[in-house]
Design a protein around this motif. Structure first.
Motif, PDB file in Angstrom:
ATOM      1  N   ASN A 211       0.816  -1.219   0.000  1.00  0.00           N
ATOM      2  CA  ASN A 211       0.000   0.000   0.000  1.00  0.00           C
ATOM      3  C   ASN A 211       0.847   1.265   0.000  1.00  0.00           C
ATOM      4  N   LEU A 212       2.024   1.214   0.629  1.00  0.00           N
ATOM      5  CA  LEU A 212       2.945   2.360   0.571  1.00  0.00           C
ATOM      6  C   LEU A 212       3.419   2.593  -0.857  1.00  0.00           C
ATOM      7  N   ARG A 213       3.702   1.498  -1.549  1.00  0.00           N
ATOM      8  CA  ARG A 213       4.180   1.594  -2.928  1.00  0.00           C
ATOM      9  C   ARG A 213       3.081   2.079  -3.874  1.00  0.00           C
ATOM     10  N   ASP A 214       1.854   1.587  -3.672  1.00  0.00           N
ATOM     11  CA  ASP A 214       0.767   1.815  -4.631  1.00  0.00           C
ATOM     12  C   ASP A 214      -0.183   2.932  -4.223  1.00  0.00           C
ATOM     13  N   LEU A 215       0.213   3.786  -3.287  1.00  0.00           N
ATOM     14  CA  LEU A 215      -0.710   4.797  -2.757  1.00  0.00           C
ATOM     15  C   LEU A 215      -1.341   5.631  -3.870  1.00  0.00           C
ATOM     16  N   ASP A 216      -0.550   6.135  -4.795  1.00  0.00           N
ATOM     17  CA  ASP A 216      -1.077   7.008  -5.850  1.00  0.00           C
ATOM     18  C   ASP A 216      -2.045   6.246  -6.760  1.00  0.00           C
ATOM     19  N   THR A 217      -1.664   5.023  -7.128  1.00  0.00           N
ATOM     20  CA  THR A 217      -2.545   4.206  -7.971  1.00  0.00           C
ATOM     21  C   THR A 217      -3.819   3.847  -7.236  1.00  0.00           C
ATOM     22  N   ARG A 223      -9.238   3.307  -3.910  1.00  0.00           N
ATOM     23  CA  ARG A 223      -8.895   2.396  -2.811  1.00  0.00           C
ATOM     24  C   ARG A 223      -8.225   3.226  -1.720  1.00  0.00           C
ATOM     25  N   TYR A 224      -8.914   3.356  -0.593  1.00  0.00           N
ATOM     26  CA  TYR A 224      -8.421   4.212   0.477  1.00  0.00           C
ATOM     27  C   TYR A 224      -7.920   3.345   1.629  1.00  0.00           C
ATOM     28  N   THR A 225      -6.654   2.989   1.551  1.00  0.00           N
ATOM     29  CA  THR A 225      -6.049   2.072   2.509  1.00  0.00           C
ATOM     30  C   THR A 225      -5.532   2.826   3.733  1.00  0.00           C
ATOM     31  N   LEU A 226      -4.937   2.102   4.650  1.00  0.00           N
ATOM     32  CA  LEU A 226      -4.408   2.697   5.876  1.00  0.00           C
ATOM     33  C   LEU A 226      -3.419   3.816   5.575  1.00  0.00           C
ATOM     34  N   VAL A 227      -2.572   3.616   4.563  1.00  0.00           N
ATOM     35  CA  VAL A 227      -1.545   4.606   4.224  1.00  0.00           C
ATOM     36  C   VAL A 227      -2.182   5.920   3.783  1.00  0.00           C
ATOM     37  N   GLN A 234       4.414   8.114   8.238  1.00  0.00           N
ATOM     38  CA  GLN A 234       3.977   7.324   9.383  1.00  0.00           C
ATOM     39  C   GLN A 234       3.864   5.841   9.013  1.00  0.00           C
ATOM     40  N   GLY A 235       3.533   5.575   7.743  1.00  0.00           N
ATOM     41  CA  GLY A 235       3.451   4.193   7.281  1.00  0.00           C
ATOM     42  C   GLY A 235       4.795   3.495   7.333  1.00  0.00           C
ATOM     43  N   VAL A 236       5.845   4.220   6.962  1.00  0.00           N
ATOM     44  CA  VAL A 236       7.204   3.660   7.023  1.00  0.00           C
ATOM     45  C   VAL A 236       7.607   3.394   8.474  1.00  0.00           C
ATOM     46  N   VAL A 237       7.258   4.312   9.371  1.00  0.00           N
ATOM     47  CA  VAL A 237       7.557   4.115  10.799  1.00  0.00           C
ATOM     48  C   VAL A 237       6.831   2.881  11.322  1.00  0.00           C
ATOM     49  N   LEU A 238       5.549   2.725  10.957  1.00  0.00           N
ATOM     50  CA  LEU A 238       4.776   1.558  11.387  1.00  0.00           C
ATOM     51  C   LEU A 238       5.399   0.274  10.852  1.00  0.00           C
ATOM     52  N   PHE A 239       5.859   0.305   9.604  1.00  0.00           N
ATOM     53  CA  PHE A 239       6.516  -0.851   8.993  1.00  0.00           C
ATOM     54  C   PHE A 239       7.722  -1.278   9.825  1.00  0.00           C
ATOM     55  N   HIS A 286       9.555   3.780  -3.983  1.00  0.00           N
ATOM     56  CA  HIS A 286      10.013   3.158  -5.229  1.00  0.00           C
ATOM     57  C   HIS A 286       9.533   1.708  -5.281  1.00  0.00           C
ATOM     58  N   PRO A 287       9.096   1.225  -6.464  1.00  0.00           N
ATOM     59  CA  PRO A 287       8.598  -0.162  -6.570  1.00  0.00           C
ATOM     60  C   PRO A 287       9.541  -1.206  -5.986  1.00  0.00           C
ATOM     61  N   LYS A 288      10.849  -0.929  -6.047  1.00  0.00           N
ATOM     62  CA  LYS A 288      11.824  -1.880  -5.515  1.00  0.00           C
ATOM     63  C   LYS A 288      11.672  -2.057  -4.003  1.00  0.00           C
ATOM     64  N   SER A 289      11.143  -1.052  -3.316  1.00  0.00           N
ATOM     65  CA  SER A 289      11.055  -1.094  -1.853  1.00  0.00           C
ATOM     66  C   SER A 289      10.162  -2.222  -1.355  1.00  0.00           C
ATOM     67  N   PHE A 290       9.160  -2.603  -2.149  1.00  0.00           N
ATOM     68  CA  PHE A 290       8.253  -3.674  -1.721  1.00  0.00           C
ATOM     69  C   PHE A 290       8.993  -4.977  -1.447  1.00  0.00           C
ATOM     70  N   GLY A 291      10.040  -5.226  -2.205  1.00  0.00           N
ATOM     71  CA  GLY A 291      10.794  -6.473  -2.055  1.00  0.00           C
ATOM     72  C   GLY A 291      11.398  -6.651  -0.677  1.00  0.00           C
ATOM     73  N   TYR A 292      11.639  -5.549   0.031  1.00  0.00           N
ATOM     74  CA  TYR A 292      12.230  -5.671   1.360  1.00  0.00           C
ATOM     75  C   TYR A 292      11.268  -6.286   2.365  1.00  0.00           C
ATOM     76  N   SER A 293       9.969  -6.121   2.151  1.00  0.00           N
ATOM     77  CA  SER A 293       9.002  -6.761   3.047  1.00  0.00           C
ATOM     78  C   SER A 293       9.039  -8.276   2.876  1.00  0.00           C
ATOM     79  N   ILE A 294       9.224  -8.733   1.640  1.00  0.00           N
ATOM     80  CA  ILE A 294       9.336 -10.168   1.378  1.00  0.00           C
ATOM     81  C   ILE A 294      10.631 -10.712   1.958  1.00  0.00           C
ATOM     82  N   LYS A 295      11.716  -9.963   1.757  1.00  0.00           N
ATOM     83  CA  LYS A 295      13.019 -10.399   2.287  1.00  0.00           C
ATOM     84  C   LYS A 295      12.992 -10.498   3.811  1.00  0.00           C
ATOM     85  N   ASN A 296      12.341  -9.550   4.467  1.00  0.00           N
ATOM     86  CA  ASN A 296      12.236  -9.586   5.927  1.00  0.00           C
ATOM     87  C   ASN A 296      11.388 -10.759   6.401  1.00  0.00           C
TER      88      ASN A 296
END
Length: 315
Positions: A211-217, A223-227, A234-239, A286-296
């Motif tokens: 949702n952080l990555r796709d906020l604009d889309t 689609r009005y998500t938590l972010v 604040q979304g990055v801090v929560l992450f 950046h779209p690449k940032s989503f991959g870090y959630s999978i890696k974690n």
């Protein structure tokens, strides 16, 4: 529909999110309860993966149907970009749900009514996560529903199927008398819930990163998500907080008997996770940032798995 398109529609690469709660649930059943049921476990795995694929297909199907942007609908969404008939995707979804339901009913007959209740709740959330007039994924509770449905739901159901002696929870129904009784051990149930929290948090972080990555889309497609409500910063801090809380859960659970000392092997993943958190903060959205959630998720839950496995071997 080719196999390649099918795997893209069900997003097979995302199934790690359900595989870890299942695998760790099996090990926790062995480490904490010293019990394991191979047949029920395999059946549940097949049904679980099938239903997980169905819910992902529903997500892509409903995003295609509800898309306001033609660019997204016909260039970014796999159904539109591949040219596959939406009706075929819909029929495939129904077939997978029915197949998973048959497995669920069989396991209910063999293990008790509570499995039907737990499975029904998870299936309801899974289907209406993206289906219906007000999908859960379009609300600011998507992270909560995805995290608890998969991280807690799959974990608890796996334990329920494996622990058949001195059960931590059981539902008795007597239709002749019209009576029911839910029994269990409070402290054992709390231990199970506590042990599920790292998976709840890491899975919720996948949705949060998405949702952080796709906020604009998402805003463009209504689609009005938590972010949307708390903002990217604040979304990055929560992450970051959710990820670090996973380690606190392990440390707190150790003196209370939820874990044994080998679980400390989970801290082998901390350097990797910490590096990913810093990179995520720098590169988001950046779209690449989503991959870090999978890696974690892989790093932490992989070491969580290792800690439980070593617990079983040594103790």
């Amino acid at each position: 529909m080719s196999l390649k398109v099918f795997l893209q529609v069900v997003e097979i690469q995302t199934k790690l999110a359900s595989l870890f709660p299942f695998a760790i649930g099996v090990l926790f059943s062995l480490a904490y309860f010293q019990q394991f049921q191979l047949g029920y476990t395999l059946l549940f795995f097949i049904g679980m993966i099938t239903f997980d694929m169905a819910t992902t297909a529903i997500n892509n199907y409903m995003d295609f149907k509800k898309a306001k942007s033609d660019v997204y609908k016909y260039e970014e969404n796999i159904i539109g970009s591949s040219g596959v008939a939406p009706k075929l995707v819909r029929n495939m979804i129904f077939a997978m749900i029915i197949f998973a339901a048959v497995i669920g009913i069989f396991l209910t007959v063999k293990t008790g009514w509570l499995f039907l209740v737990m499975g029904g709740v998870c299936c309801f959330i899974g289907i209406f996560y993206t289906f219906g007039p007000i999908p859960l994924s379009r609300m600011p509770l998507g992270e909560v529903f995805s995290g608890f449905t998969m991280g807690l739901g799959i974990f608890v159901m796996t334990i329920y199927l494996n622990v058949l002696e001195d059960r931590p929870f059981y539902l008795m129904l007597d239709f002749d008398k019209g009576s029911f009784a839910l029994t269990g051990n409070l402290w054992t149930v709390l231990a199970i819930i506590w042990a599920s929290l790292p998976m709840v948090f890491t899975i919720a972080n996948i949705m949060l990163a998405n949702n952080l990555r796709d906020l604009d889309t998402d805003i463009e497609n209504h689609r009005y998500t938590l972010v949307y409500y708390i903002g990217r910063k604040q979304g990055v801090v929560l992450f970051q907080l959710l990820m670090l809380a996973c380690y606190a859960i392990v440390l707190i659970g150790l003196p209370f008997g939820v874990y044994r000392w080998p679980i400390l092997l989970v801290f082998l993943s901390f350097p990797v996770v910490w590096k990913n958190l810093q990179l995520f903060k720098t590169e988001s959205p950046h779209p690449k940032s989503f991959g870090y959630s999978i890696k974690n998720l892989i790093a932490f839950n992989g070491s969580y798995f290792l800690g439980l496995l070593v617990t079983i071997i040594f103790e």
